[in-house]
Each structure stands twice: as C-alpha cells, then as structure tokens.
Design an enzyme around this catalytic site. Structure first.
Site, mmCIF file in Angstrom:
data_model
loop_
_atom_site.group_PDB
_atom_site.id
_atom_site.type_symbol
_atom_site.label_atom_id
_atom_site.label_comp_id
_atom_site.label_asym_id
_atom_site.label_seq_id
_atom_site.Cartn_x
_atom_site.Cartn_y
_atom_site.Cartn_z
ATOM 1 N N HIS A 4 -6.401 -7.158 -0.023
ATOM 2 C CA HIS A 4 -6.594 -5.726 -0.262
ATOM 3 C C HIS A 4 -5.895 -5.327 -1.551
ATOM 4 O O HIS A 4 -4.949 -5.988 -1.989
ATOM 5 C CB HIS A 4 -6.078 -4.934 0.943
ATOM 6 C CG HIS A 4 -6.670 -5.390 2.246
ATOM 7 N ND1 HIS A 4 -5.970 -6.148 3.160
ATOM 8 C CD2 HIS A 4 -7.928 -5.248 2.728
ATOM 9 C CE1 HIS A 4 -6.781 -6.443 4.181
ATOM 10 N NE2 HIS A 4 -7.959 -5.913 3.939
ATOM 11 N N HIS B 246 0.828 -1.222 0.000
ATOM 12 C CA HIS B 246 0.000 0.000 0.000
ATOM 13 C C HIS B 246 0.855 1.261 0.000
ATOM 14 O O HIS B 246 0.333 2.364 -0.151
ATOM 15 C CB HIS B 246 -0.905 0.052 1.241
ATOM 16 C CG HIS B 246 -1.942 -1.022 1.300
ATOM 17 N ND1 HIS B 246 -2.838 -1.243 0.278
ATOM 18 C CD2 HIS B 246 -2.229 -1.943 2.269
ATOM 19 C CE1 HIS B 246 -3.636 -2.261 0.616
ATOM 20 N NE2 HIS B 246 -3.275 -2.704 1.801
ATOM 21 N N ASP C 14 -2.799 -10.522 -1.943
ATOM 22 C CA ASP C 14 -3.296 -9.952 -0.691
ATOM 23 C C ASP C 14 -4.760 -9.569 -0.928
ATOM 24 O O ASP C 14 -5.130 -9.128 -2.014
ATOM 25 C CB ASP C 14 -2.472 -8.714 -0.325
ATOM 26 C CG ASP C 14 -2.831 -8.144 1.045
ATOM 27 O OD1 ASP C 14 -2.035 -8.319 1.983
ATOM 28 O OD2 ASP C 14 -3.902 -7.513 1.164
ATOM 29 N N ASP D 167 -4.401 -12.718 3.873
ATOM 30 C CA ASP D 167 -5.606 -12.211 4.545
ATOM 31 C C ASP D 167 -6.889 -12.497 3.768
ATOM 32 O O ASP D 167 -7.951 -11.999 4.126
ATOM 33 C CB ASP D 167 -5.486 -10.717 4.862
ATOM 34 C CG ASP D 167 -4.812 -9.922 3.760
ATOM 35 O OD1 ASP D 167 -4.656 -10.454 2.645
ATOM 36 O OD2 ASP D 167 -4.437 -8.765 4.018
HETATM 37 ZN ZN ZN Z 1 -4.031 -7.004 3.072
#
Ligand code: ZN
Length: 368
Positions: free
Chosen positions: A181, A142, A179, A267
């Site tokens: 996200h 990120h 991931d 995750d």
């Molecule tokens: Zn994540």
C-alpha cells in the site's frame, strides 16, 4: 557483523477489536469466529516464532526498547492528536481516523512500537549493529500527524528519524517503502523536506485509492524528494526487481543517503488478502540484497527496517525470515513451502515487458 532485531511481545497485545478483515461486523457482514481484524498479532508473532524455531533468533541481537518519549512523538504529532489518543486509550479505546480501531492501553503500545524503531535505528547509527529490523505493531506508514489511518496510529519511522536527527545530527535519510500500500503518511510528513527522500513501491490505487501517483513529487524545498512507483496489479517478482533496478537504486545513488530505512510491509506476497500482487519470499530476499549493496556503497552499510503490513498469516513468516537471513548473512534449513507454488503463478513475459516499459517511462520522468 551484528544484525539487530527489536521486538516486544507487548506490541502484539494492541487490540484492533472485532472486525471482518477491516469491516465492522453487522448488516450483511457476518461477525468473525474469533478476532478477525486483518491487523491482528498473528502474522507478526508467527514471524518471530519462525525465527525462534529455525535457530536464526540466536544469531540475532534481540532487544526490546523503551517507549518513544513525549518529546519524540511531538516532533511529528500535535498535542491535540496525542492527548485525544491518550484519553480514549485510557478509557475503552476508539477510533481517531479511518480504519484504525484501538483498544484500552493502545497509546502506550503505539509509543512502544515507535520506541522499537527508534532503538533499532539508534544501534545502527552508533555502529553497534550493522543493520536491524524492528518487528512491532501498530504499523506506522499511513499515519498522518493529526489523524490515524489504515491501522496506523503513530508514524513510527518519521518519529525515529527525527529522534536520530536530534540525538546524532543524522543527515540525509532515504525511506524505501515496499509495503504493497502507498506510504501516504511518510509522504505527507516529509512533503517539503529535501533531507528525507521518500520512495513508495505499491500496487496502483490499492490504498489509499486516491494517492500514490507519479505526479506526487513533494513540494517547496522537498520537490523531487518524493517518488511513487505505482505497479500494475498482478505484478510479481519481476515487477519488484525492475522497480528496484530502474528507479529505486538509481534514485538512492543520486540522493546519497546517510541511512537507508525500509518500511517493510510484507503484504505484496501473492496470498495476501488485502492486495493483488504476486511477490514471494524470494522477492523480499532479492530486494534486501539490493538494498544491502546500495547501503554498502552509499551509507556505510547502514540499513534499518521497520515492519508495516502483511496479513497472510501463514506466508508472512517466510517472507520475514528470508529478509532476516539476508540481513544477517546466516542461512538456515528453512525452506519456504509456498515458493514453488507462487513462482509457477508469476505473470507471463508479456506482462513483465509491459510493466518494464511503464517503469522505464517513470524513470525517465524522474530524471533517472
Ligand atoms: Zn500494507
């Protein structure tokens, strides 16, 4: 065949301070009993510990690495960001963007986290290791060049890729981010780069909520070299495999990378507190198998993974262990105690059929 594993206990000493998951305690949010921040050392340490007790650890080439150099970090991050990070880290820590608290000394730890990714990638490129996994924190996907975000303080994978380009003249690289996200930092850094294909498979509108749509495809010379695969919340094993088979693998075949890198967040597992997907250790095992096959035909087997998120501390080790068994080709006696439970909870066939139609449409829109 050698599988490398880059790890350094010191990266687990990066402090994210007191938090309730990612909220600052106070007001209506009760302070946690201990620690409490979702991005704490425990998931990663337990992953490493399971490798030790299963015996797989002894079959891997386990190494630490030096911190990433200033020169390597500056290829991605401007001096203004690095200097401010270092200044705060030398004092009592602080925050340089959304949701990325850090403590005293986290600058050097973040540089070490990037350094471990560099080392793993280097050993794969020189042929000493067939494939490799870098387990470290803070994570990186990120992180933007000039501000931190989502627990990420340095862009580990881009820092490593650019170091490999400088050291070895590395050509085309494909980053597959599984991931849960969206890999917004990697997307932004390589937005205009045709030589680095960035693919992110993530839960639709999970984090960052406003990014990760199929319309974001890169710009300028990099147009078409960014692919987002936003999955419906609740999707499980089949959603991930369909995304791999319909989009990721064809996109890799078309791009023909010299190296495949995975932003390995764990995750998407069904019990993660920060997402709503239903994957399990078998999903990570199957995705790893597919990428190893792709790497065998496209990139002389060169495959490197760098750890990202994953917050279900009891589950993450089993997902990570399945990946390491697959990468190394070694089977241990470890049985994932969550596998049957999560397998029984998978979405119904109608859900998977709907998702498959969405993915087929996406694939068509990407020309795959
Ligand atoms: Zn994540």
């Amino acid at each position: 065949m050698t599988t490398g594993f880059c790890f350094d206990e010191r990266t687990l000493w990066h402090s994210t301070g007191e938090a309730a998951l990612f909220l600052r305690p106070g007001g209506w949010v009760q302070p946690p009993a201990a620690g409490g921040h979702a991005e704490n050392p425990e998931t990663k340490r337990r992953f490493k510990n399971l490798l030790e007790v299963s015996g797989l650890w002894r079959k891997l080439a386990v190494e630490t690495a030096p911190e990433a150099s200033e020169e390597a970090l500056r290829r991605i991050h401007p001096p203004s960001y690095l200097n401010e990070f270092k200044r705060l880290s030398d004092a009592d820590g602080g925050m340089l963007g959304e949701e990325s608290p850090f403590g005293h000394g986290s600058y050097e730890i973040a540089a070490l986290s990037a350094g471990l990714a560099i080392h793993a990638m280097d050993k794969v490129l020189t042929g000493e290791w067939t494939n490799a996994y870098s387990l470290s924190r803070p994570p990186g996907h990120h992180c933007m060049p000039d501000h931190s975000m989502g627990f990420c303080l340095m862009a580990n994978i881009p820092v490593a890729i650019e170091e490999m380009k400088a050291r070895h003249g590395l050509g085309k690289v494909a980053v597959v981010d599984w991931d849960v996200h969206h890999g917004n930092g990697t997307q932004a850094i390589y937005w205009e780069r045709p030589d680095v294909l960035t693919i992110s498979i993530h839960q639709n509108a999970c984090y960052p909520t406003h990014l990760g749509t199929t319309a974001e495809r890169g710009g300028g010379a990099g147009e078409g070299a960014n692919i987002n695969i936003p999955l419906l919340p609740g999707g499980g094993h089949q959603s991930y495999l369909m995304a791999m088979d319909r989009i990721v693998l064809p996109a890799l075949s078309r791009f023909k990378p010299d190296l495949i890198v995975v932003a390995s967040g764990l995750d998407a597992n069904a019990l993660d507190p920060l997402a709503r997907m239903m994957a399990h250790s078998g999903t990570y095992r199957a995705m790893t198998e597919r990428l190893m096959q792709a790497a065998a035909t496209l990139s002389a087997g060169r495959l490197m993974m760098a750890h990202e998120g994953g917050y279900a501390e009891v589950v993450v080790p089993f997902c990570g262990h399945a990946i390491m068994e697959t990468l190394s080709g070694e089977k241990t006696a470890v049985v994932d105690p969550f596998l049957d439970f999560v397998t029984e909870q998978q979405p119904p066939p109608e859900f998977d059929a709907l998702e498959d139609r969405r993915l087929a449409e996406m694939a068509k829109s990407f020309g795959l």
